[in-house]
Design an enzyme around this catalytic site. Sequence first.
Site, PDB file in Angstrom:
ATOM      1  N   GLU A   1       9.003   1.666  11.634  1.00 22.93           N
ATOM      2  CA  GLU A   1       9.896   3.182  11.355  1.00 22.93           C
ATOM      3  C   GLU A   1       9.272   4.278  11.285  1.00 22.93           C
ATOM      4  O   GLU A   1       8.378   4.095  10.885  1.00 22.93           O
ATOM      5  CB  GLU A   1      10.376   2.631   9.981  1.00 22.93           C
ATOM      6  CG  GLU A   1      12.007   3.288  10.231  1.00 22.93           C
ATOM      7  CD  GLU A   1      12.092   4.894   9.806  1.00 22.93           C
ATOM      8  OE1 GLU A   1      11.661   5.465  11.130  1.00 22.93           O
ATOM      9  OE2 GLU A   1      11.865   5.108   8.658  1.00 22.93           O
TER      10      GLU A   1
ATOM     11  N   CYS B   1      12.990  11.417   7.918  1.00 19.54           N
ATOM     12  CA  CYS B   1      12.492  10.896   9.087  1.00 19.54           C
ATOM     13  C   CYS B   1      13.616  10.723  10.737  1.00 19.54           C
ATOM     14  O   CYS B   1      13.029  11.440  11.881  1.00 19.54           O
ATOM     15  CB  CYS B   1      12.178   8.830   9.358  1.00 19.54           C
ATOM     16  SG  CYS B   1      12.827   8.338   8.549  1.00 19.54           S
TER      17      CYS B   1
ATOM     18  N   LYS C   1       0.807  -1.026  -0.301  1.00 15.79           N
ATOM     19  CA  LYS C   1      -0.294  -0.318   0.003  1.00 15.79           C
ATOM     20  C   LYS C   1       0.726   1.223   0.239  1.00 15.79           C
ATOM     21  O   LYS C   1       1.374   1.625   1.051  1.00 15.79           O
ATOM     22  CB  LYS C   1      -0.598   0.044   1.034  1.00 15.79           C
ATOM     23  CG  LYS C   1      -2.065   1.350   1.322  1.00 15.79           C
ATOM     24  CD  LYS C   1      -2.067   2.053   2.119  1.00 15.79           C
ATOM     25  CE  LYS C   1      -1.856   3.293   2.578  1.00 15.79           C
ATOM     26  NZ  LYS C   1      -1.922   4.111   1.191  1.00 15.79           N
TER      27      LYS C   1
ATOM     28  N   GLU D   1       7.558  16.269  16.375  1.00 14.66           N
ATOM     29  CA  GLU D   1       8.199  16.126  14.366  1.00 14.66           C
ATOM     30  C   GLU D   1       7.777  17.127  13.903  1.00 14.66           C
ATOM     31  O   GLU D   1       6.129  16.720  13.932  1.00 14.66           O
ATOM     32  CB  GLU D   1       8.206  14.714  14.225  1.00 14.66           C
ATOM     33  CG  GLU D   1       9.043  14.597  13.135  1.00 14.66           C
ATOM     34  CD  GLU D   1       9.170  12.941  12.777  1.00 14.66           C
ATOM     35  OE1 GLU D   1       9.667  12.533  12.168  1.00 14.66           O
ATOM     36  OE2 GLU D   1       8.021  12.149  12.885  1.00 14.66           O
TER      37      GLU D   1
END
Length: 491
Positions: A252, A286, A177, A386
């Site tokens: 992750e 990230c 996906k 973040e």
Amino acid sequence: MTAKMNFINGVWVPARSGKTRKIINPATSEVLAEVADSGVEDVRDAIAAAKESFYGPGIWRRMPNSERSKKLYKVADEIERISDELCRLESMNTGMTYNNAVGNIGMVVGTFRYYAGLINKSEGHINPLNAGKDIQSITIKEPVGVCGLIAPWNVPLLMFSWKAAPALAAGNSIVFKPASLTPLTAIRVFEVLEEVGFPKGVVNLVTGPGGTIGNELASNVDVDMVTMTGSTAVGQDIIRASASNVKKVGLELGGKSPIIVYDDANIENAVEWVMETDYSNQGANCCAGSRVFVDSKIHDEFVKLLVEKTERVTVGIGLDNPNIGAVVSKGQLETIMHYIELGKKEGAKCLAGGYQLTDGIYANGNFVRPTVFDECTPDMTIVKEEIFGPVVTIQTFETEEEAFKKANDTCYGLAGGVFTENYSRALRAAEEIRAGIIWINHYNWAYEQCPWGGYKMSGLGRELGEDGLEEFQETKQINVRMDSSAPGMWK
């Protein structure tokens, strides 16, 4: 415009509902394509096809490693052959610069080649026992089964390769996906997979909303493993949903990584690498080292150079190869601007950038100037959360112990960086920083041979390297009694 379809059981098919969604170029707002807007029934079709291919004839998992290896080498060759097309498509779909895409696609090719080679070296072993010569114990590795792979929008094709290459090398069947915003390079690569030729049902692609498709992959009892790169909040949802059959989970997730710059560091080198990790790909990294801790003795010099270089950064349409391109969506741009305004409100000193670009070539796209905040404190939102945008926060430290304490003052633990000419100091810092990846005197490089993943709320498991292959394997113990005589215990 012909809509791009799902690839299920070796056939391109539309969503059962017939619905499609438009994919937008974030730099110009033009419609690039329409893709299947899939629902639960579509992903269940893909899961069923993957299950039948794995547990039915099992052609792919039973294939000799050398034959699977040849297929993966062929995939790498074909991706390399159309790399310019993929780079242009990735740039237009995500907003990233063409040069950034070149680096990513190069690693996609390298990742498929790495696992094509590694699977030929994968082997079991005989366990030494104290049970006598009549018993042998063997450990072997087997594929997990049906694997649901979920990729993010920031580096979509790279994340596909990090998951699909080891999963397929190990002999699994996959349902992939892509992110709903950035599916176009994945669709093109599935055309490559079709051309290379995999048994029916081994490789499946479903496009659509993550909340629908991702939740089904995580909760469906016919899925044996789910792996995802994305936000920590979504990762937590996947863990909860995966309890349905206690499937294997690989995650992750987010990061708010620290960079420690000592007083003996090469300041220009440190500044360049801070800019590389925090500005490249529009800051959508990230592992971005967005919490920068600078020794107070060199603070002024470091900040002056960082601001000067930041003000020279070019922002533009990705195919024109500026330093940074467009933010992937209006929603993400609004998120970045929200954090920037919070930083100003909470008292951080904005020394560069801090605003959206709206005139001229920027009028129809999602553009923001890279931003430097100084005089930050650990309690500020821009320091704790973040942002996934081109924003640097700077704090100072007086002692090494203070730097370590501030660096580890986060719920995340993906990465960290250290800049110093003293390698004893560098290795001491690398040991003290609680993170899965540490760079010394550089930053933000990944290698297909080396494991990638984090501590704490930055995820579970590892991608890349031998660890990445083992994530998609189960370990089986087989015990053989060489002497088949009865034990004589039940006379």
